[in-house]
Write a protein that holds these residues in place. Structure first.
Motif, PDB file in Angstrom:
ATOM      1  N   ASP A   1      49.126  44.574  30.656  1.00 12.55           N
ATOM      2  CA  ASP A   1      49.278  44.162  29.263  1.00 12.55           C
ATOM      3  C   ASP A   1      48.502  45.137  28.399  1.00 12.55           C
ATOM      4  O   ASP A   1      47.578  45.813  28.864  1.00 12.55           O
TER       5      ASP A   1
ATOM      6  N   THR B   1      44.496  44.731  28.082  1.00 10.19           N
ATOM      7  CA  THR B   1      43.763  45.206  29.255  1.00 10.19           C
ATOM      8  C   THR B   1      43.837  46.725  29.364  1.00 10.19           C
ATOM      9  O   THR B   1      42.863  47.388  29.742  1.00 10.19           O
TER      10      THR B   1
ATOM     11  N   SER C   1      48.602  40.188  34.057  1.00 11.40           N
ATOM     12  CA  SER C   1      47.786  41.215  33.412  1.00 11.40           C
ATOM     13  C   SER C   1      47.279  42.260  34.386  1.00 11.40           C
ATOM     14  O   SER C   1      46.836  43.338  33.964  1.00 11.40           O
TER      15      SER C   1
ATOM     16  N   HIS D   1      51.969  41.544  26.952  1.00  7.38           N
ATOM     17  CA  HIS D   1      52.376  41.893  28.312  1.00  7.38           C
ATOM     18  C   HIS D   1      53.516  42.914  28.262  1.00  7.38           C
ATOM     19  O   HIS D   1      54.499  42.733  27.517  1.00  7.38           O
TER      20      HIS D   1
END
Length: 509
Positions: free
Chosen positions: A138, A141, A80, A199
């Motif tokens: 990802d 995030t 991430s 992701h």
């Protein structure tokens, strides 16, 4: 027990240091504001500036490696957060831009009686989100980082209490950004439903072979909606309508911050989702971004050309429309990346242009902030004879404007435009290169017109703006430092422009 242990992720605090330090200093400033007496509130500004400088220095230990953290158990390549060269370049840009903004803000906070603790907390919080975004790998995030960068900016724009322009600017900025976020989140949800992952690497893999045609339709809609959301964030036409009023209503340092750091955040997110997340849809986003680039640069430059030099805030409005035009140039190599097998060089052109634009545009806003101290109307006409009053400041602004126009001695501006132009030609987008060339010529007129104003004598009878001429005062040290740093950086980049492109291209993805 061993299975539970394997799910525990290790955290690389060195990789996370730039956004983490920025966020930590923001909290320290917020708490310190409760205990620092009013007479010592300016110390909070210096504390925030030192924190941003420390965050920039925290990038140095990351230069020699490609560090990743928050990775899936058993899949060290699916993470991430990635402190790779691309992330470091953009983090340097946004944290350096935030540092210059902090220097511009120290006197503005005092002169305009802005709430000190809130101002510095919001600025640092936004910078922390901006530093997190380029390292996000990802979609969750990515969206969270984008909102952490954007939400404090709404409050910063509207922080001048009782100012109608400030309130109107904050409302327009808020409504447009919320609409963009809603569209983007809808697109992300469609992509998650179609691919089963957030992701970017897994989304890219899943999009190449969707088993059900209905999922393919859902994924295509998700890609389109996500791109529309980022088009708002990058101020691409026709999603640019909030820019001029927001820049005029915001405190000038925040307008400069939005024009550089806000734009860098939007473009870095757009690069990540297109090149890393949606490479299989290059035949869709490539032409779409090419059209957006042509439309954005044309709308921005034509609107800047029509600014009345005697209208209130015309200097800021011209810089606002100029930033829209510059966004069109930044989109050109990104569109070209959709037409080539190796997008690194094309994306490198965007990053190199962004580095040049950040330095000189913040420098131009710094000079505008200085002029606004004695001429709050900030008309272009107010800059007439600036060379006679402040020769070094006038020379600096002239240099910044020539860099934005792409003319010598602003070699870095010329070089950046040539690399962007070459990216379009190499990708076979000859029509876009022609549109860009026409827009560069249009932009030359208003940049040179403003530059010429700096070196003219006193106003002719009947042409001066109404009101008495305030006395020329001392340039505050933080403001002088910001102008000097921007000028030195622009001259240094002009001295070795090829290194900028090589650095940017080598840092790509």
């Amino acid at each position: 027990m061993s299975q539970v242990t394997s799910l525990v992720q290790s955290v690389d605090w060195v990789a996370l240091a730039p956004p983490t330090l920025t966020a930590a200093v923001a909290l320290v400033v917020l708490v310190a504001d409760l205990f620092v007496p009013a007479a010592r509130k300016p110390l909070l500004g210096w504390l925030a500036t030192a924190g941003l400088a420390l965050a920039v220095l925290s990038l140095l230990p990351l230069l020699n490696g490609d560090r990743r953290t928050f990775c899936l158990a058993g899949h060290p390549d699916v993470c991430s957060y990635a402190a790779d060269p691309f992330a470091l370049v953009i983090q340097f840009l946004v944290l350096g831009g935030a540092l210059l903004t902090a220097l511009l803000s120290i006197d503005t906070v005092k002169d305009q009686d802005l709430p000190t603790g809130e101002y510095w907390f919001l600025l640092l919080s936004s910078a922390a989100g901006a530093a997190l975004l380029p390292a996000s790998r990802d979609l969750a995030t990515l969206v969270i980082a984008l909102e952490v960068a954007s939400l404090p900016a709404f409050a910063l724009v509207g922080l001048r209490r009782g100012d109608r322009l400030s309130s109107e600017a904050a409302l327009k900025f808020f409504l447009s950004s919320v609409a963009a976020t809603a569209v983007m989140l809808l697109g992300v949800s469609f992509l998650y439903a179609a691919t089963g992952s957030l992701h970017l690497s897994r989304v890219a893999h899943a999009l190449t072979a969707l088993p059900d045609p209905r999922l393919a339709t859902l994924a295509a809609a998700g890609v389109a909606l996500t791109l529309v959301g980022f088009a708002f964030k990058t101020a691409a036409a026709p999603f640019h309508f909030w820019v001029p009023d927001t820049y005029v209503g915001a405190p000038l340092p925040i307008a400069g911050y939005l024009s550089v750091v806000g734009k860098a955040v939007g473009f870095s997110g757009l690069i990540l989702v297109t090149v890393q997340g949606f490479p299989s849809y290059a035949d869709v986003w490539g032409p779409a971004l090419a059209v957006l680039a042509a439309l954005t640069m044309t709308v921005g430059n034509v609107a800047a050309l029509r600014q009345d030099p005697y209208r209130a805030h015309s200097a800021v409005r011209l810089l606002a429309w100029s930033s829209v035009g510059q966004a069109g140039y930044l989109l050109v190599p990104l569109a070209a990346a959709g037409y080539v097998h190796d997008p690194a060089h094309a994306i490198g052109s965007t990053v190199a242009y962004a580095l040049m634009y950040a330095a000189v545009n913040l420098g131009a806003f710094a000079v505008a902030a200085l002029v606004a101290r004695t001429r709050p109307g900030n008309r272009i006409a107010d800059y007439r004879g600036l060379y006679a009053r402040r020769p070094l400041v006038a020379l600096a602004l002239g240099f910044f404007l020539l860099c934005l126009a792409g003319l010598p001695p602003g070699i870095i501006g010329l070089f950046a435009k040539v690399t962007v132009f070459s990216a379009a030609v190499d990708a076979g987008l000859a029509w876009l290169a022609v549109v860009m060339a026409v827009n560069v010529v249009i932009a030359l007129y208003y940049y040179l017109q403003w530059t010429a104003v700096l070196f003219r004598g006193a106003e002719e009878p009947g042409t001066a703006p109404e009101g008495p001429r305030p006395a020329v005062g001392r340039v505050p040290a933080p403001l002088a430092t910001a102008i000097g740093l921007a000028a030195v950086l622009g001259v240094a980049l002009s001295g070795a422009p090829q290194l900028v492109l090589r650095f940017a291209s080598g840092a790509l993805l």
